[in-house]
Design a protein around this motif. Sequence first.
Motif, mmCIF file in Angstrom:
data_model
loop_
_atom_site.group_PDB
_atom_site.id
_atom_site.type_symbol
_atom_site.label_atom_id
_atom_site.label_comp_id
_atom_site.label_asym_id
_atom_site.label_seq_id
_atom_site.Cartn_x
_atom_site.Cartn_y
_atom_site.Cartn_z
ATOM 1 N N PRO A 286 51.764 6.215 24.750
ATOM 2 C CA PRO A 286 50.661 7.176 24.694
ATOM 3 C C PRO A 286 51.055 8.376 23.832
ATOM 4 C CG PRO A 286 51.750 7.280 26.821
ATOM 5 C CD PRO A 286 52.331 6.087 26.104
ATOM 6 N N GLU A 287 50.052 9.023 23.235
ATOM 7 C CA GLU A 287 50.282 10.172 22.372
ATOM 8 C C GLU A 287 49.583 11.396 22.938
ATOM 9 O OE1 GLU A 287 50.586 9.456 17.850
ATOM 10 O OE2 GLU A 287 49.008 8.081 18.517
ATOM 11 N N THR A 288 50.258 12.528 22.847
ATOM 12 C CA THR A 288 49.644 13.787 23.240
ATOM 13 C C THR A 288 48.944 14.385 22.027
ATOM 14 O OG1 THR A 288 51.360 14.192 24.890
ATOM 15 C CG2 THR A 288 50.055 16.078 24.188
ATOM 16 N N LYS A 289 47.674 14.725 22.193
ATOM 17 C CA LYS A 289 46.878 15.284 21.112
ATOM 18 C C LYS A 289 46.245 16.604 21.553
ATOM 19 C CE LYS A 289 47.146 11.873 18.036
ATOM 20 N NZ LYS A 289 47.598 12.059 16.639
ATOM 21 N N ILE A 290 45.889 17.410 20.586
ATOM 22 C CA ILE A 290 45.141 18.640 20.831
ATOM 23 C C ILE A 290 43.710 18.393 20.359
ATOM 24 C CG2 ILE A 290 44.978 21.108 20.442
ATOM 25 C CD1 ILE A 290 47.524 20.227 21.870
ATOM 26 N N GLU A 291 42.777 18.348 21.298
ATOM 27 C CA GLU A 291 41.375 18.131 20.948
ATOM 28 C C GLU A 291 40.704 19.489 20.754
ATOM 29 O OE1 GLU A 291 37.940 16.372 23.527
ATOM 30 O OE2 GLU A 291 38.945 14.702 22.498
ATOM 31 N N VAL A 292 40.215 19.707 19.545
ATOM 32 C CA VAL A 292 39.668 20.998 19.156
ATOM 33 C C VAL A 292 38.154 20.895 19.034
ATOM 34 C CG1 VAL A 292 39.765 22.857 17.458
ATOM 35 C CG2 VAL A 292 41.788 21.437 17.867
ATOM 36 N N THR A 293 37.439 21.834 19.632
ATOM 37 C CA THR A 293 35.985 21.902 19.510
ATOM 38 C C THR A 293 35.621 23.053 18.581
ATOM 39 O OG1 THR A 293 35.664 21.024 21.742
ATOM 40 C CG2 THR A 293 33.810 22.181 20.748
ATOM 41 N N VAL A 294 34.851 22.734 17.546
ATOM 42 C CA VAL A 294 34.453 23.716 16.537
ATOM 43 C C VAL A 294 32.940 23.876 16.558
ATOM 44 C CG1 VAL A 294 34.341 24.194 14.053
ATOM 45 C CG2 VAL A 294 36.422 23.228 15.041
ATOM 46 N N THR A 295 32.471 25.110 16.620
ATOM 47 C CA THR A 295 31.043 25.392 16.551
ATOM 48 C C THR A 295 30.711 25.985 15.189
ATOM 49 O OG1 THR A 295 31.391 27.580 17.538
ATOM 50 C CG2 THR A 295 30.829 25.770 19.025
ATOM 51 N N ALA A 296 29.484 25.754 14.734
ATOM 52 C CA ALA A 296 29.041 26.294 13.448
ATOM 53 C C ALA A 296 28.455 27.677 13.639
ATOM 54 C CB ALA A 296 28.012 25.373 12.811
ATOM 55 N N ALA A 297 28.675 28.553 12.643
ATOM 56 C CA ALA A 297 28.089 29.894 12.710
ATOM 57 C C ALA A 297 26.575 29.813 12.770
ATOM 58 C CB ALA A 297 28.547 30.711 11.500
ATOM 59 N N ASP A 298 26.007 28.830 12.085
ATOM 60 C CA ASP A 298 24.569 28.568 12.128
ATOM 61 C C ASP A 298 24.367 27.178 12.717
ATOM 62 O OD1 ASP A 298 21.872 28.296 11.835
ATOM 63 O OD2 ASP A 298 21.904 28.134 9.640
ATOM 64 N N PRO A 299 24.087 27.066 14.029
ATOM 65 C CA PRO A 299 23.945 25.742 14.657
ATOM 66 C C PRO A 299 22.909 24.853 13.981
ATOM 67 C CG PRO A 299 24.047 27.473 16.325
ATOM 68 C CD PRO A 299 23.904 28.157 15.003
#
Length: 380
Positions: A286-299
Amino acid sequence: MSAGTAPVAATTTTPPPGAGRGRRRRGRTPLVVASAVVVAAAAGVTAAVAAGGRDGGTAAGGSLPPATAQVTRQTLVDAESFDGTLGYGASHRAAPRGGGTVTWLAATGAQVTRGRPLYAVDDAEVVLLYGKLPAYRTLGPGTSGDDVRQFERNLAALGYSGFTVDDDYTSATADAVRDWQEDLGLPETGRLEPDRVVYADGAVRVESHDAEPGDPAQPGQAVLTWTGTTRVVTVSLDVDDERLAKKGAKVTVSLPDGKEVPGTVAGTETVIETGADGGAGGQGDPETKIEVTVTAADPKALTGFDQASAKVAFTAAERRDVLTVPVAALLALAEGGYGVQLVEGAATRIVAVQTGLFASGRVEISGAGLTEGATVGMPT
């Protein structure tokens, strides 16, 4: 930064002497790969700087260097680009805690807000409330804790009153709960059973159904899957890239139609990914990952992209208005550290430098005698 000088973006870290190739890594697309540090002096001459040479430099033996470059003043940016997925963020499963029969499910694609039902078991609604703590115990008069405050905050937001929002579940709280249960058509017990609510950070979108009305409600077995309601970009990073994904950091999102929109790192989560098949039917590590959530300035810029790929450019460091030279201009000094060969007409001298950020094949330098526009040798 001087007028007309464009920023430089690259994927780099300070390379050790002799490093010649960047490490290949899966799942990302570097913007630019930096040049290797040169560790031999020009024309086979070893650069040595005496104690006094740290200030004014020392004369270099041999002829003029075979090539030269200019000391420039510009902005260096340590940035990397990674593949991401456009969607609604991480998926979550809603599962009954007890037995019974599934009698109703919110429609796929529906948005469910606070106080509205997600599904029903034995014709009793299970409703959505807002909060980070999951429902894990029965709440009633005499109980106290953060989960009580969270529940009371929801009751107040739904318009019920007569109690104080705090950590204590009192008889006044029980009276308000009876009113709420009456409105839901539930037995008016004045107590909150954990199988009556599902907590989420906010409104949710029903992504898919894992059961059908009439199916048995198995404890712990999902009946539906839900996500957030805002379109976001999700990126999976290696652990050693975590420095790029600080909450609140600004990023640039490249959309499938070629448009670029500014975005922000909304949050990160450490996840364990099951390894791929290791051969002969086995599983890899198994691998450890960093899951990143990115939001847009203009949705609105992300509308029309339910599930699609995108690229996200992260910036880890930026140095404005600094002196730079090509990385290949660096010389490894015999006494340690780095220097450059200043070319002054028909003469040259070695000057010790302090290095800073490496980016786009250039390196930030500082030291005595260095000025914008100066000429430095480029060893072969």
